[in-house]
Scaffold this motif. Sequence first.
Motif, PDB file in Angstrom:
ATOM      1  N   LYS A  27      10.475 -77.347  17.833  1.00  0.00           N
ATOM      2  CA  LYS A  27      11.368 -76.394  17.166  1.00  0.00           C
ATOM      3  C   LYS A  27      12.801 -76.873  17.347  1.00  0.00           C
ATOM      4  O   LYS A  27      13.177 -77.312  18.419  1.00  0.00           O
ATOM      5  CB  LYS A  27      11.231 -75.023  17.840  1.00  0.00           C
ATOM      6  CG  LYS A  27      10.345 -74.070  17.085  1.00  0.00           C
ATOM      7  CD  LYS A  27      10.524 -72.673  17.656  1.00  0.00           C
ATOM      8  CE  LYS A  27       9.349 -71.793  17.274  1.00  0.00           C
ATOM      9  NZ  LYS A  27       9.292 -70.590  18.091  1.00  0.00           N
ATOM     10  N   MET A  28      13.603 -76.784  16.304  1.00  0.00           N
ATOM     11  CA  MET A  28      14.975 -77.238  16.446  1.00  0.00           C
ATOM     12  C   MET A  28      15.944 -76.108  16.108  1.00  0.00           C
ATOM     13  O   MET A  28      15.793 -75.434  15.094  1.00  0.00           O
ATOM     14  CB  MET A  28      15.216 -78.433  15.532  1.00  0.00           C
ATOM     15  CG  MET A  28      16.375 -79.263  16.021  1.00  0.00           C
ATOM     16  SD  MET A  28      16.660 -80.735  15.044  1.00  0.00           S
ATOM     17  CE  MET A  28      15.230 -81.701  15.398  1.00  0.00           C
ATOM     18  N   SER A  29      16.926 -75.921  16.974  1.00  0.00           N
ATOM     19  CA  SER A  29      17.946 -74.912  16.711  1.00  0.00           C
ATOM     20  C   SER A  29      19.014 -75.555  15.843  1.00  0.00           C
ATOM     21  O   SER A  29      19.061 -76.770  15.696  1.00  0.00           O
ATOM     22  CB  SER A  29      18.555 -74.437  18.018  1.00  0.00           C
ATOM     23  OG  SER A  29      19.213 -75.514  18.651  1.00  0.00           O
ATOM     24  N   PHE A  30      19.888 -74.724  15.268  1.00  0.00           N
ATOM     25  CA  PHE A  30      21.005 -75.280  14.492  1.00  0.00           C
ATOM     26  C   PHE A  30      21.847 -76.190  15.368  1.00  0.00           C
ATOM     27  O   PHE A  30      22.254 -77.272  14.971  1.00  0.00           O
ATOM     28  CB  PHE A  30      21.871 -74.156  13.915  1.00  0.00           C
ATOM     29  CG  PHE A  30      21.199 -73.426  12.795  1.00  0.00           C
ATOM     30  CD1 PHE A  30      21.005 -74.060  11.572  1.00  0.00           C
ATOM     31  CD2 PHE A  30      20.748 -72.124  12.958  1.00  0.00           C
ATOM     32  CE1 PHE A  30      20.370 -73.396  10.521  1.00  0.00           C
ATOM     33  CE2 PHE A  30      20.118 -71.454  11.918  1.00  0.00           C
ATOM     34  CZ  PHE A  30      19.928 -72.082  10.697  1.00  0.00           C
ATOM     35  N   GLY A  31      22.069 -75.690  16.611  1.00  0.00           N
ATOM     36  CA  GLY A  31      22.872 -76.478  17.555  1.00  0.00           C
ATOM     37  C   GLY A  31      22.204 -77.810  17.863  1.00  0.00           C
ATOM     38  O   GLY A  31      22.846 -78.850  17.906  1.00  0.00           O
ATOM     39  N   MET A  84      20.103 -79.452  16.000  1.00  0.00           N
ATOM     40  CA  MET A  84      20.158 -80.328  14.831  1.00  0.00           C
ATOM     41  C   MET A  84      21.550 -80.952  14.704  1.00  0.00           C
ATOM     42  O   MET A  84      21.696 -82.141  14.421  1.00  0.00           O
ATOM     43  CB  MET A  84      19.849 -79.512  13.581  1.00  0.00           C
ATOM     44  CG  MET A  84      19.716 -80.359  12.345  1.00  0.00           C
ATOM     45  SD  MET A  84      18.733 -79.496  11.122  1.00  0.00           S
ATOM     46  CE  MET A  84      19.352 -80.262   9.638  1.00  0.00           C
ATOM     47  N   LYS A  85      22.553 -80.116  14.974  1.00  0.00           N
ATOM     48  CA  LYS A  85      23.935 -80.591  14.901  1.00  0.00           C
ATOM     49  C   LYS A  85      24.165 -81.712  15.925  1.00  0.00           C
ATOM     50  O   LYS A  85      24.779 -82.727  15.618  1.00  0.00           O
ATOM     51  CB  LYS A  85      24.868 -79.411  15.219  1.00  0.00           C
ATOM     52  CG  LYS A  85      26.175 -79.433  14.454  1.00  0.00           C
ATOM     53  CD  LYS A  85      26.858 -78.086  14.609  1.00  0.00           C
ATOM     54  CE  LYS A  85      28.215 -78.109  13.944  1.00  0.00           C
ATOM     55  NZ  LYS A  85      28.868 -76.807  13.958  1.00  0.00           N
ATOM     56  N   ARG A  86      23.632 -81.469  17.138  1.00  0.00           N
ATOM     57  CA  ARG A  86      23.810 -82.476  18.188  1.00  0.00           C
ATOM     58  C   ARG A  86      23.082 -83.772  17.826  1.00  0.00           C
ATOM     59  O   ARG A  86      23.582 -84.861  18.047  1.00  0.00           O
ATOM     60  CB  ARG A  86      23.290 -81.941  19.533  1.00  0.00           C
ATOM     61  CG  ARG A  86      24.322 -81.095  20.278  1.00  0.00           C
ATOM     62  CD  ARG A  86      23.921 -80.867  21.727  1.00  0.00           C
ATOM     63  NE  ARG A  86      22.708 -80.064  21.838  1.00  0.00           N
ATOM     64  CZ  ARG A  86      22.677 -78.742  21.700  1.00  0.00           C
ATOM     65  NH1 ARG A  86      23.795 -78.073  21.465  1.00  0.00           N
ATOM     66  NH2 ARG A  86      21.552 -78.078  21.809  1.00  0.00           N
ATOM     67  N   ASN A 112      25.055 -85.587  15.032  1.00  0.00           N
ATOM     68  CA  ASN A 112      26.497 -85.777  15.177  1.00  0.00           C
ATOM     69  C   ASN A 112      26.856 -87.258  15.187  1.00  0.00           C
ATOM     70  O   ASN A 112      26.160 -88.099  15.745  1.00  0.00           O
ATOM     71  CB  ASN A 112      26.998 -85.071  16.450  1.00  0.00           C
ATOM     72  CG  ASN A 112      27.227 -86.039  17.582  1.00  0.00           C
ATOM     73  OD1 ASN A 112      28.239 -86.738  17.612  1.00  0.00           O
ATOM     74  ND2 ASN A 112      26.270 -86.083  18.497  1.00  0.00           N
ATOM     75  N   GLU A 131      29.832 -77.949  20.788  1.00  0.00           N
ATOM     76  CA  GLU A 131      28.981 -78.442  19.703  1.00  0.00           C
ATOM     77  C   GLU A 131      28.117 -79.621  20.117  1.00  0.00           C
ATOM     78  O   GLU A 131      26.946 -79.687  19.753  1.00  0.00           O
ATOM     79  CB  GLU A 131      29.836 -78.818  18.493  1.00  0.00           C
ATOM     80  CG  GLU A 131      30.247 -77.578  17.724  1.00  0.00           C
ATOM     81  CD  GLU A 131      30.922 -77.903  16.404  1.00  0.00           C
ATOM     82  OE1 GLU A 131      31.061 -79.101  16.087  1.00  0.00           O
ATOM     83  OE2 GLU A 131      31.314 -76.942  15.712  1.00  0.00           O
TER      84      GLU A 131
END
Length: 774
Positions: free
Chosen positions: A122-126, A128-130, A133, A190
Amino acid sequence: MRNTFYTLLGLLVLTFSVRTATAQYETYNNNKFKQLKEELPTPNVYRTASGAPGHEYYQQQADYEIEVTLDDDNQTITGKETITYYNNSPDDLKYLWVQLDQNVRARDSQSKKIRQRSMNEKMSFGGMKRMMNDFDGGFKISSVKTNRGAKLDHTINYTMMRIDLPETLESGHTYTFQIEWNYNINNRMEIGGRSGYEYFKKDSNYLYTIAQFYPRMAVYNDVEGWQNKQFLGRGEFALPFGDYDVKITVPADHIVGSTGVLQNDRDVLTSKQRNRFEEARESDSPVLIVTEEEAIENEKEGTSKTKTWHFEAENVRDFAFATSRKFIWDAQGVDVGGERVMAMSYYPKEGNPLWERYSTKAVAHTVKTYSKYTIDYPYPVAISVNSKRIGMEYPMICFNYGRPEEDGTYSERLKYGMISVIVHEVGHNFFPMIINSDERQWTWMDEGLNSFVQYLTEQEWERNYPSRRGPAYKIVNYMKGDKSYQTPIMTNSESIFQFGNNAYGKPATALNILRETVMGRELFDYAFKTYAERWAFKHPTPADFFRTMEDASAVDLDWFWRGWFYTTAHVDIAVNDVKWYKVETGDPRIDNPIARKMDDADKKYIANQRNAKSVEKTITEKDTATADFYNRTDEYDYTSLDVERFKEYTASLNEEEKAMLDTNMNFYEMEFELVGELPMPIVAEFSFLDGSKEKIHIPAEIWRMGDEKVSKVFWFEKQLVGVEVDPNLETADVDRNNNYWPARNIPSRFELFKKQQRGSPKNRMQRFQEAEER
Ligand SMILES: [Zn+2]
């Protein structure tokens, strides 16, 4: 209750041990009590067999003069430094290694390449952002020069830079050189990080917690040569000691908290702030130097002006600082070894009311408590900075989480989590900032030892403080877990499974077990303090710790280090059986009726009972002629002559022998089993018929022959009714079901309707306030 009753046949055998393990054909000695000769390095002139620094122990030194400017508009750091490197080693050095830690955030970072990720998770928005990046946070090295300004050859290998010296740096000489650099500060919220900035949208301000911001000398020593193992992100830092002179230029309305002592308070503080600071020095509770109202006023508008804060720090292995216009600042004095240490906190209003209430007090308590168990805190300041989500340590300063809800309430978990993180990170001043172990190699040497003293400190903060790590019973779930997801404590930082349990929890627990169960508090505390004293401001290794703990206590702990630090074995000791014996008096008038009674017990045999009805008459019953003497007597019948003989026998005994024969002692032969592979003292509590209890402690050496089962005989006048192994939960025994005689089942609680039952998103403070308002 299964109470087997035996009579003891003689008085000769009182204690004995049964060897149950079959001696196998062995080509190598795998005994759990084998000394650690092969695992530990050979002692030498630098490190002795006693665990103390040797007579030729040396360490390098690196002094820094640093000037950095923080650009608050673009979130960058630009700096230049002059490093003076002291070659105290007996070796001539052709090159020096400098660490470029920020390159862990460079676009070509190795740590990004080796990071595993599965799209099945499962991936959180955070998250995925990390993952996606593309932030460029690496050092831009603009120059590397000699002291006279000539270019110095250098080679950058990811997070390490080799400086090729124009001439060999001989033993006993120093070399001075300069580096200029800049880098982009990471948004910590972030993309994470130990260092970085947090942006506050509401008032559009930044809070910076800045570390690893300058190229830092690597350690060169007798153990690793150059410790230039790449910084991959987890194995932290290995750094030499030195003196720092640091000038930090920030927006003029910022408040800066930093490693070291402020040198130019007249330039950067108002007279009001300076007066408050002096007041705080004498105060035993926090005094505000910048109040919340002043901080709120300060954060309203920015400035294009700058100020330079000048700090100096002596004998530190690193340097960090925090800066923001949002900072509230409070401080108090703490007496440590005749010196007045300043305990201080810097936090934005978002940290209140928790921070004004607890932070500085927790700092002061930590400095005092650690000083008691290790060495007196040697630095003039100890600082806690509010830093969302993380806990991270540097000399004299650390960054700690703890943000209440906007309504000012906070959960119990947050409160204790915050106090714990402050204790922990301030505690890191001792391990590894002063007792300067190599974090790149061994996480446990700082995290484990620190988590242990953290536990002691928490328990002196509040009785039954909810410490997360330390108590033996709290490590049980980890220890009994899947061994394919465990590594021994003696594993390099980058390769550890279950980081928190392995590097923090397990070593902290091991030390508590040494202190409470194996060595006792007096021997342990002395040895632990000796280790701290021996290695303060030096670079200890695991062997130095292992050896010192034995050297200062006269307790052979090789089996303990071997089991707890070099394997993933766990503790599980069972009490299998208890047999009850009484002494045979030899008097037929006493012994024979007892023996007959025991024999009668056999008559319960089911066929006997059925035959009593089914066989109407036996031959001896039908034909009395078949019955003789033996049908009329049994083996327990005795004559007056037997009694006479007994009297003659006792008359021949001396007083001591008579007393032993007369004893009404109960003898209990107990069998214990080492079900888990980790040896441990047998700690057991006996319960007696009269309600009294007694605790016994058998040293771990009972297992020294490699036996899996051992027997011991205990004797009491009282009658034993129960045995419990590890009654006070001190050995991390993973299965308590086998800890009882008579056997007992331990109920486990299971959760029903997990999701539905847990529901209230509100903290207890909010729920109570809500109820009150109704
Ligand atoms: Zn830590």
